[in-house]
Scaffold this motif. Structure first.
Motif, PDB file in Angstrom:
ATOM      1  N   LYS A 213      12.314  -5.769 -21.190  1.00 33.94           N
ATOM      2  CA  LYS A 213      13.553  -5.230 -19.429  1.00 33.94           C
ATOM      3  C   LYS A 213      13.464  -6.573 -18.969  1.00 33.94           C
ATOM      4  O   LYS A 213      14.181  -7.300 -18.451  1.00 33.94           O
ATOM      5  N   SER A 214      12.474  -6.559 -18.679  1.00 31.91           N
ATOM      6  CA  SER A 214      12.180  -8.112 -18.002  1.00 31.91           C
ATOM      7  C   SER A 214      12.918  -9.388 -17.822  1.00 31.91           C
ATOM      8  O   SER A 214      13.177  -9.976 -17.146  1.00 31.91           O
ATOM      9  N   SER A 221      11.905 -15.101 -14.040  1.00 29.89           N
ATOM     10  CA  SER A 221      11.527 -15.096 -12.957  1.00 29.89           C
ATOM     11  C   SER A 221      11.173 -15.175 -11.645  1.00 29.89           C
ATOM     12  O   SER A 221      10.888 -15.153 -10.286  1.00 29.89           O
ATOM     13  N   ARG A 222      12.787 -15.233 -12.009  1.00 26.86           N
ATOM     14  CA  ARG A 222      13.365 -16.255 -10.419  1.00 26.86           C
ATOM     15  C   ARG A 222      13.521 -15.254  -9.587  1.00 26.86           C
ATOM     16  O   ARG A 222      13.504 -15.698  -8.197  1.00 26.86           O
ATOM     17  N   VAL A 223      14.040 -14.199  -9.660  1.00 27.49           N
ATOM     18  CA  VAL A 223      14.253 -12.615  -9.026  1.00 27.49           C
ATOM     19  C   VAL A 223      12.998 -11.613  -8.322  1.00 27.49           C
ATOM     20  O   VAL A 223      12.567 -11.530  -9.175  1.00 27.49           O
ATOM     21  N   PRO A 224      12.880 -10.957  -7.015  1.00 27.21           N
ATOM     22  CA  PRO A 224      11.692 -10.636  -6.665  1.00 27.21           C
ATOM     23  C   PRO A 224      12.363  -8.861  -7.626  1.00 27.21           C
ATOM     24  O   PRO A 224      12.881  -8.925  -7.778  1.00 27.21           O
ATOM     25  N   GLU A 273       0.349 -11.214 -13.878  1.00 23.86           N
ATOM     26  CA  GLU A 273       0.598 -11.933 -14.619  1.00 23.86           C
ATOM     27  C   GLU A 273       1.984 -13.178 -14.050  1.00 23.86           C
ATOM     28  O   GLU A 273       2.758 -13.630 -14.756  1.00 23.86           O
ATOM     29  N   ARG A 274       2.683 -11.424 -13.804  1.00 20.25           N
ATOM     30  CA  ARG A 274       4.351 -12.148 -12.844  1.00 20.25           C
ATOM     31  C   ARG A 274       3.958 -12.529 -12.126  1.00 20.25           C
ATOM     32  O   ARG A 274       4.491 -11.627 -11.015  1.00 20.25           O
ATOM     33  N   PRO A 275       4.939 -13.476 -11.805  1.00 15.75           N
ATOM     34  CA  PRO A 275       4.721 -13.977 -10.098  1.00 15.75           C
ATOM     35  C   PRO A 275       6.082 -13.890  -9.453  1.00 15.75           C
ATOM     36  O   PRO A 275       5.786 -13.118  -8.373  1.00 15.75           O
ATOM     37  N   PRO A 293      -3.907  -6.122  -0.176  1.00 19.69           N
ATOM     38  CA  PRO A 293      -2.999  -7.152  -0.855  1.00 19.69           C
ATOM     39  C   PRO A 293      -3.981  -7.825  -2.109  1.00 19.69           C
ATOM     40  O   PRO A 293      -5.308  -7.541  -2.065  1.00 19.69           O
ATOM     41  N   TYR A 294      -3.516  -7.894  -3.489  1.00 18.76           N
ATOM     42  CA  TYR A 294      -4.179  -7.748  -4.797  1.00 18.76           C
ATOM     43  C   TYR A 294      -3.583  -9.233  -5.395  1.00 18.76           C
ATOM     44  O   TYR A 294      -2.255  -9.009  -5.832  1.00 18.76           O
ATOM     45  N   LYS A 295      -4.246 -10.011  -5.730  1.00 19.81           N
ATOM     46  CA  LYS A 295      -3.852 -11.212  -6.150  1.00 19.81           C
ATOM     47  C   LYS A 295      -2.713 -12.057  -5.193  1.00 19.81           C
ATOM     48  O   LYS A 295      -3.121 -12.446  -4.165  1.00 19.81           O
ATOM     49  N   LYS A 296      -1.666 -12.112  -6.241  1.00 22.81           N
ATOM     50  CA  LYS A 296      -0.347 -12.195  -5.391  1.00 22.81           C
ATOM     51  C   LYS A 296       1.061 -10.747  -5.780  1.00 22.81           C
ATOM     52  O   LYS A 296       2.152 -11.597  -5.082  1.00 22.81           O
ATOM     53  N   LEU A 297       0.162 -10.164  -5.087  1.00 25.74           N
ATOM     54  CA  LEU A 297       1.454  -9.201  -4.776  1.00 25.74           C
ATOM     55  C   LEU A 297       0.827  -8.124  -3.958  1.00 25.74           C
ATOM     56  O   LEU A 297      -0.575  -8.374  -3.409  1.00 25.74           O
ATOM     57  N   TRP A 298       1.301  -6.906  -3.786  1.00 24.82           N
ATOM     58  CA  TRP A 298       0.814  -6.238  -2.753  1.00 24.82           C
ATOM     59  C   TRP A 298       1.176  -4.597  -3.105  1.00 24.82           C
ATOM     60  O   TRP A 298       1.522  -4.371  -4.152  1.00 24.82           O
TER      61      TRP A 298
END
Length: 348
Positions: A213-214, A221-224, A273-275, A293-298
């Motif tokens: 789906k993503s 992966s441009r859209v948050p 793994e998905r920015p 915070p966890y790596k690049k996400l929350w």
């Protein structure tokens, strides 16, 4: 901005910001045969009404354990579900739901119902319900979701693909731009994390569904992207703050260990793994309301909203605010007494 489903959209498209209230662990219908149970539901309605009136959100997400089905003995538990969403519906605010571990749990006979004389439990039907409406069969996830969607035009909830397991509350919503309804500002992913009639997991099939789906809606992966489910994953245990070391976590209660899913089937690895993934929001633990915070996400817990369920901590709701230009995701907690705390910028 506006939330878009397949064939409809929320209103207020001209706004540059979009506010969401998360209502977690309401537990309507708990000890439904007692005065205490009815009082808790009334108190929960009050909490939601206060939050809605103070925050004026554009959207509400019910983050699981809307009802305590293992205490509900009527054929259609949707009667309690309908009461739980009534403050949102009555204010004309659209919403969506995911399932928790109590929403379709099998009925549990209270020990005090068993007579020492006869050994035969008496029926304890809710007020105004005749014996013929009492049932201990329970109401399935699919029935609950169908009833919500059929009876409420403001519901944006969806029934997930039949190929998934757990299958019901897995779906995607798009937050569209204030200037271009086709342009996405963010994508919201909802997962059924099991419990009740299912193991407490996010399965491999759900992981594959998310990947497909993503890739379809947001290939570069441009859209948050923001994720919602009920039972925290094992990763929440890894980042859980200790009393002597908060690890840059923001919150007001750190009063229990994380009660995680039974197994990790790969969803967190994919999200890590998905920015474009900005945050994952869960409920389930009533004594936790932190964001870490966890790596690049929350990773964030909501706040226990309902008076049903365990714990005597003050009630409230986590609020999310998304700004379009420039994009930002901010969150805070609004308490029943009106107090606001634990504000944190999750993405900018």
């Amino acid at each position: 901005m506006a939330v878009r489903s397949d064939d409809r959209t929320t209103r207020r498209p001209e706004a540059n910001n979009f506010k969401i209230a998360l209502f977690a662990d309401l537990h309507f219908g708990e000890e439904s045969w007692t005065e205490w149970g009815r009082r808790q539901d009334s108190n929960s309605l009050r909490v939601m009404s206060i939050v809605l009136d103070k925050e004026q959100p554009d959207f509400v997400i019910y983050l699981g354990d809307v009802i305590t089905a293992n205490n509900i003995m009527i054929k259609n538990a949707s009667l309690y579900w309908d009461e739980a969403v009534s403050p949102t519906r009555d204010r004309g605010i659209p919403w969506s739901t995911v399932f928790g571990n109590h929403d379709d749990a099998p009925f549990e006979w209270p020990l005090e119902w068993f007579s020492q004389i006869t050994g035969i439990p008496q029926l304890h039907c809710p007020p105004s319900k005749g014996d013929e409406e009492c049932s201990f069969r329970g109401t399935t996830r699919l029935e609950l979701m169908k009833n919500e969607i059929r009876q409420n035009t403001l519901s944006y909830s969806k029934i997930g693909p039949k190929t998934l397991w757990p299958s019901v509350s897995n779906y995607l919503l798009k937050l569209s731009s204030s200037t271009d309804s086709e342009a996405a500002i963010a994508f919201f992913y909802f997962f059924d994390s099991g419990g009740g009639s299912y193991p407490q997991i996010i399965s491999n099939s759900q992981v594959k569904w998310f990947q497909n789906k993503s890739k379809e809606v947001n290939p570069d992966s441009r859209v948050p992207e923001i994720v919602f489910w009920h039972i925290p994953s094992e990763t929440f245990k890894k980042v859980a703050p200790k009393l002597d070391k908060l690890k840059n976590c923001i919150g007001s209660i750190f009063l229990e260990d994380v009660a995680a899913q039974e197994a990790e089937m790969g969803i967190m690895r994919v999200l890590e793994e998905r920015p474009s993934i900005k945050a994952v929001f869960v409920g389930h633990n009533h004594g936790l309301d932190w964001c870490c915070p966890y790596k690049k996400l929350w990773l964030c817990f909501a706040r226990h909203t309902g008076y049903g369920g365990y714990g005597k901590w003050s009630r409230g709701a986590r609020i999310l605010e998304i700004n379009e230009k420039p994009f930002s995701l901010k969150t805070w907690i609004r308490m029943e007494d009106g107090h606001l705390h634990s504000e944190v910028l999750l993405s900018s």
